[in-house]
Write an enzyme that holds these catalytic residues in place. Sequence first.
Site, PDB file in Angstrom:
ATOM      1  N   LYS A  25       0.910  -1.111  -0.264  1.00  0.00           N
ATOM      2  CA  LYS A  25      -0.308  -0.133   0.019  1.00  0.00           C
ATOM      3  C   LYS A  25       0.956   1.314  -0.029  1.00  0.00           C
ATOM      4  CE  LYS A  25      -2.055   2.827   2.453  1.00  0.00           C
ATOM      5  NZ  LYS A  25      -1.883   3.954   1.697  1.00  0.00           N
ATOM      6  N   GLU A  39       9.772   1.422  10.688  1.00  0.00           N
ATOM      7  CA  GLU A  39      10.657   2.641   9.829  1.00  0.00           C
ATOM      8  C   GLU A  39      10.099   3.659  10.322  1.00  0.00           C
ATOM      9  OE1 GLU A  39      13.864   2.058   9.521  1.00  0.00           O
ATOM     10  OE2 GLU A  39      13.519  -0.396   8.758  1.00  0.00           O
ATOM     11  N   CYS A  66      13.334  10.232   6.354  1.00  0.00           N
ATOM     12  CA  CYS A  66      13.856  10.747   8.471  1.00  0.00           C
ATOM     13  C   CYS A  66      15.338  10.334   8.836  1.00  0.00           C
ATOM     14  CB  CYS A  66      13.540   9.260   8.193  1.00  0.00           C
ATOM     15  SG  CYS A  66      14.076   8.092   7.327  1.00  0.00           S
ATOM     16  N   GLU A  88      10.666  16.347  14.981  1.00  0.00           N
ATOM     17  CA  GLU A  88      10.587  15.712  13.315  1.00  0.00           C
ATOM     18  C   GLU A  88      10.034  16.719  12.697  1.00  0.00           C
ATOM     19  OE1 GLU A  88       9.336  12.335  12.013  1.00  0.00           O
ATOM     20  OE2 GLU A  88      10.549  12.347  10.685  1.00  0.00           O
TER      21      GLU A  88
HETATM   22  P1  NAD Z   1       2.347   8.641   7.600  1.00  0.00           P
HETATM   23  O1  NAD Z   1       2.738   7.410   8.743  1.00  0.00           O
HETATM   24  O2  NAD Z   1       1.449   9.118   7.961  1.00  0.00           O
HETATM   25  O3  NAD Z   1       1.721   7.546   6.428  1.00  0.00           O
HETATM   26  C1  NAD Z   1       2.779   5.935   5.968  1.00  0.00           C
HETATM   27  C2  NAD Z   1       2.026   5.627   5.307  1.00  0.00           C
HETATM   28  O4  NAD Z   1       0.438   4.678   6.709  1.00  0.00           O
HETATM   29  C3  NAD Z   1       0.625   5.788   4.174  1.00  0.00           C
HETATM   30  O5  NAD Z   1       1.030   4.861   3.553  1.00  0.00           O
HETATM   31  C4  NAD Z   1      -0.493   6.581   4.715  1.00  0.00           C
HETATM   32  O6  NAD Z   1      -1.324   5.682   4.154  1.00  0.00           O
HETATM   33  C5  NAD Z   1      -0.882   4.865   5.795  1.00  0.00           C
HETATM   34  N1  NAD Z   1      -1.289   5.179   7.234  1.00  0.00           N
HETATM   35  C6  NAD Z   1      -1.768   6.351   7.113  1.00  0.00           C
HETATM   36  N2  NAD Z   1      -2.497   5.674   8.989  1.00  0.00           N
HETATM   37  C7  NAD Z   1      -2.555   4.137   8.739  1.00  0.00           C
HETATM   38  C8  NAD Z   1      -3.136   3.398   9.716  1.00  0.00           C
HETATM   39  N3  NAD Z   1      -4.438   3.872  10.548  1.00  0.00           N
HETATM   40  N4  NAD Z   1      -3.076   1.979   9.575  1.00  0.00           N
HETATM   41  C9  NAD Z   1      -2.409   1.712   8.722  1.00  0.00           C
HETATM   42  N5  NAD Z   1      -1.709   2.666   7.570  1.00  0.00           N
HETATM   43  C10 NAD Z   1      -1.870   4.331   7.798  1.00  0.00           C
HETATM   44  O7  NAD Z   1       4.043   8.797   7.131  1.00  0.00           O
HETATM   45  P2  NAD Z   1       4.599   9.764   6.267  1.00  0.00           P
HETATM   46  O8  NAD Z   1       3.812  11.654   6.182  1.00  0.00           O
HETATM   47  O9  NAD Z   1       3.185   9.479   4.740  1.00  0.00           O
HETATM   48  O10 NAD Z   1       5.592   9.578   6.488  1.00  0.00           O
HETATM   49  C11 NAD Z   1       6.460  11.108   6.557  1.00  0.00           C
HETATM   50  C12 NAD Z   1       6.714   9.970   7.853  1.00  0.00           C
HETATM   51  O11 NAD Z   1       7.878   8.491   7.589  1.00  0.00           O
HETATM   52  C13 NAD Z   1       8.198  10.252   9.122  1.00  0.00           C
HETATM   53  O12 NAD Z   1       7.433  10.378  10.248  1.00  0.00           O
HETATM   54  C14 NAD Z   1       9.220   9.666   8.117  1.00  0.00           C
HETATM   55  O13 NAD Z   1      10.257   9.675   9.225  1.00  0.00           O
HETATM   56  C15 NAD Z   1       8.574   8.868   7.936  1.00  0.00           C
HETATM   57  N6  NAD Z   1       9.642   7.886   7.552  1.00  0.00           N
HETATM   58  C16 NAD Z   1      10.549   6.864   8.210  1.00  0.00           C
HETATM   59  C17 NAD Z   1      11.554   6.164   7.507  1.00  0.00           C
HETATM   60  C18 NAD Z   1      12.370   5.804   8.295  1.00  0.00           C
HETATM   61  O14 NAD Z   1      12.951   4.744   7.160  1.00  0.00           O
HETATM   62  N7  NAD Z   1      13.077   5.031   9.109  1.00  0.00           N
HETATM   63  C19 NAD Z   1      11.838   6.185   6.437  1.00  0.00           C
HETATM   64  C20 NAD Z   1      11.166   7.615   5.104  1.00  0.00           C
HETATM   65  C21 NAD Z   1       9.768   8.521   5.809  1.00  0.00           C
END
Ligand code: NAD
Length: 453
Positions: free
Chosen positions: A152, A227, A261, A354
């Site tokens: 997804k 992650e 991240c 962040e």
């Molecule tokens: P997000 O957590 O809002 O969304 C990530 C994914 O989760 C999306 O596909 C979203 O649709 C899905 N999602 C949202 N709510 C959900 C739920 N209740 N159940 C299941 N899935 C759900 O994150 P974002 O805004 O897309 O990305 C930014 C964040 O990602 C930042 O905090 C960043 O640090 C983190 N990130 C971490 C890494 C790592 O490797 N540690 C890498 C890239 C990004």
Amino acid sequence: MLEVLNPATEEVVERLEPATEGDADAAVARAREAYPAWRALEPADRSRLLRRLADALDAEHENLARLESKNTGKPIGDSRGEMGMVAETFHYYAGMPERLLGDTIPVSGGVDVTFREPLGVVGLIVPWNFPLTIASWKMAPALAAGNTLVLKPAELTPLTALEFERIALEAGMPEGVVNVVVGPGSKVGKRLVEHPDVAKVAFTGSTEVGKGIMAEAAGTIKRVTLELGGKSANVVFADADLEKAAASAPVAVFGNAGQDCCARSRILVERGVFDEFLSLMEPAVTGMRVGDPFDEGTEMGPLISADHRERVASYVPEDAPVAIRGQAPEGSGFWYPPVVLAPVDNKDRAAAEEIFGPVVAVIPFEDEDDAVRLANDTIYGLSGSIWTENGARALRVARRIETGVISINSNTSVRVATPFGGMKQSGVGRELGPHALDLYTEVKNVYLSTEED
Ligand code: NAD
């Protein structure tokens, strides 16, 4: 209808019918049906198919890079680098099916052997900042280990994932092994986490959503890897090559417009060289080329959305200690300039949270202990850098900083062959390298008696 935008122009590039929970269930059912045959495939045959897929990704490199830039606004040079890594990740894991070795353990009365077995159907949920790259870090080891998957992507950036699904089928991957569903996380993502036929969820995204996923996964004792966010420290000692450290620091935080991240979004600088370091950094910030992602010289693109830009801007109020501000285009597009805040206290909001945008907090420190204390004074523990010419100090400090990944005299964090992941609230588990395979397999222990009747 889901409207997919180009963040550099605000134009709609695609309209998609969003998936529902029923579509998620159907994708899981397809993956479940495909699982027994995929799992039973001879390892050499699974390897061959993954290699063909990796070759197809090489052939589609420019197409995928352009699509990723159009959907995320990232500079085309960055997208090319990322799509190179996507193919490389598949080449790397294509060699793994025949290397999933077990142990032979001496025990009394017989022999004991272990097997690395796949989990079944895995659900992969990824964010918008490195859409296909992060998906590939999950898909390639999952498939190599014999799992089938449902991916997804984030609603804002689904295009390369959909293209990947097409490429995989055309490269000969059997129907149902790779499934992509595009829909809201709160419905489709949630359904994957709760689904009893999904054995594991691998999630990359925010710490907040990650916490919810961990809680929801408990209902089915689902395996999870997470992650999550970061607030990594870039520690600059007075004995560092300051010019090199100062030239690298903006790249380390403003790359991908800070939506990374691993962004080194806190720069800790030894007090005696604090002002000198800021002066050395200034030209790299003010000279940063922010603009059209398809211009080959562009170094930084727009932010992903208007909402996200508003959030980033909230960290730079009127009275913020702005030491350096770069340029950004006017007009359509979610533009925001690179901003350096200095001096900042480590407890301030801009240093504690962040931001996920091109805003960096510069914080002075007194000595080695103080640097380690400040670096560790965060809920996160993902990445970071240390700049010093003293090798013993570099290693000593690297061991003391609570982080999953750290670089010495460098700002890079990620390599296909090395483990990547976070400590503390930055996550659970490691991706990439041989370690990722542990997270897509279970160890089965088989005892064989050699006793005489
Ligand atoms: P997000 O957590 O809002 O969304 C990530 C994914 O989760 C999306 O596909 C979203 O649709 C899905 N999602 C949202 N709510 C959900 C739920 N209740 N159940 C299941 N899935 C759900 O994150 P974002 O805004 O897309 O990305 C930014 C964040 O990602 C930042 O905090 C960043 O640090 C983190 N990130 C971490 C890494 C790592 O490797 N540690 C890498 C890239 C990004």
